[in-house]
Design a protein around this motif. Structure first.
Motif, short mmCIF file in Angstrom:
data_model
loop_
_atom_site.label_atom_id
_atom_site.label_comp_id
_atom_site.label_asym_id
_atom_site.label_seq_id
_atom_site.Cartn_x
_atom_site.Cartn_y
_atom_site.Cartn_z
N PRO A 138 0.78 -1.19 -0.69
CA PRO A 138 0.11 -0.23 -0.20
C PRO A 138 0.83 0.90 0.44
CG PRO A 138 -0.67 -1.05 1.88
CD PRO A 138 0.45 -1.93 1.20
N ILE A 139 0.30 2.41 -0.70
CA ILE A 139 0.77 3.76 -0.70
C ILE A 139 0.25 4.65 0.86
CG2 ILE A 139 1.66 3.60 -3.03
CD1 ILE A 139 -0.65 5.62 -3.78
N ASN A 140 1.15 5.27 0.96
CA ASN A 140 1.23 7.01 2.22
C ASN A 140 0.70 6.07 3.53
OD1 ASN A 140 1.50 9.12 -0.06
ND2 ASN A 140 -0.33 8.86 -1.56
N ASP A 141 -0.86 6.30 3.66
CA ASP A 141 -1.60 6.08 5.28
C ASP A 141 -2.25 4.56 5.06
OD1 ASP A 141 -3.53 7.21 4.10
OD2 ASP A 141 -3.97 8.72 6.05
N ARG A 142 -2.24 3.61 3.50
CA ARG A 142 -2.97 2.84 3.73
C ARG A 142 -3.19 1.65 4.11
NH1 ARG A 142 -5.34 6.75 1.04
NH2 ARG A 142 -6.14 6.10 -0.31
N VAL A 143 -3.85 1.04 4.90
CA VAL A 143 -3.65 0.27 5.35
C VAL A 143 -3.97 -1.24 4.92
CG1 VAL A 143 -3.71 -1.77 7.32
CG2 VAL A 143 -3.47 1.27 7.30
N VAL A 144 -3.44 -2.46 4.61
CA VAL A 144 -3.92 -4.00 3.85
C VAL A 144 -4.87 -4.38 4.78
CG1 VAL A 144 -4.03 -6.15 2.10
CG2 VAL A 144 -3.53 -3.73 1.63
N VAL A 145 -6.34 -5.30 4.70
CA VAL A 145 -6.08 -5.78 6.46
C VAL A 145 -7.49 -6.66 6.01
CG1 VAL A 145 -8.57 -5.71 8.71
CG2 VAL A 145 -6.42 -3.60 7.54
N LYS A 146 -7.41 -8.34 6.77
CA LYS A 146 -7.88 -9.30 5.96
C LYS A 146 -8.58 -9.77 7.16
CE LYS A 146 -6.94 -14.31 5.00
NZ LYS A 146 -6.56 -15.91 5.29
N PRO A 147 -9.77 -9.31 6.35
CA PRO A 147 -11.53 -10.12 7.45
C PRO A 147 -10.95 -11.18 8.25
CG PRO A 147 -11.93 -8.73 5.18
CD PRO A 147 -10.22 -8.89 4.89
N ALA A 148 -11.67 -10.72 9.29
CA ALA A 148 -12.10 -12.15 10.40
C ALA A 148 -13.22 -12.68 9.83
CB ALA A 148 -12.28 -11.80 11.70
N GLN A 149 -13.63 -14.36 9.54
CA GLN A 149 -14.71 -14.80 9.20
C GLN A 149 -15.89 -14.33 9.32
OE1 GLN A 149 -14.72 -16.59 6.31
NE2 GLN A 149 -12.52 -15.70 5.76
N ALA A 150 -16.32 -14.45 9.14
CA ALA A 150 -18.39 -14.09 10.24
C ALA A 150 -18.61 -15.40 10.79
CB ALA A 150 -19.52 -13.78 8.59
N GLU A 151 -18.82 -14.95 11.88
CA GLU A 151 -19.26 -16.11 12.76
C GLU A 151 -20.71 -16.50 12.29
OE1 GLU A 151 -18.21 -16.50 16.12
OE2 GLU A 151 -17.02 -14.98 15.61
N GLU A 152 -20.10 -18.52 12.65
CA GLU A 152 -21.05 -19.65 11.86
C GLU A 152 -22.18 -19.65 13.12
OE1 GLU A 152 -20.54 -20.29 9.18
OE2 GLU A 152 -19.13 -19.73 8.38
N LYS A 153 -22.42 -19.30 13.84
CA LYS A 153 -22.75 -20.03 14.93
C LYS A 153 -23.46 -18.35 16.45
CE LYS A 153 -22.54 -25.07 15.33
NZ LYS A 153 -22.42 -25.82 16.40
#
Length: 91
Positions: free
Chosen positions: A3-18
């Protein structure tokens, strides 16, 4: 990805199944997670160093970031300002 400048790459957590009570949540009712792991961080902007680093577990705003699919994985690209908190224990 870098990423450039003040950008951040995030891997989202999995949605809750229960739910905590054990009720299975159907796909149509799952909420987008607001938690994820930082995978890449830009160099900062205007001489300001970045606060987050790769590996941090963070919480971010519900509508934060731009969704991206890269090499069959889902990611969010967002400004560091969209991150609300770094969860303790991930530092």
């Amino acid at each position: 990805m870098k990423p450039i400048n003040d950008r951040v790459v995030v891997k989202p957590a999995q949605a809750e199944e229960k739910t905590q009570g054990g009720i299975i949540i159907p796909d149509t009712a799952k909420e987008k997670p607001q938690r994820g792991e930082v995978v890449a961080v830009g160099p900062g902007k205007d001489g300001n160093a970045m606060t987050v680093k790769a590996g941090d577990i963070v919480l971010y705003g519900k509508y934060a970031g731009q969704e991206l699919q890269y090499q069959s994985q889902d990611y969010l690209i967002m400004r560091e300002d969209d991150i609300l908190v770094i969860l303790e224990g991930s530092e």
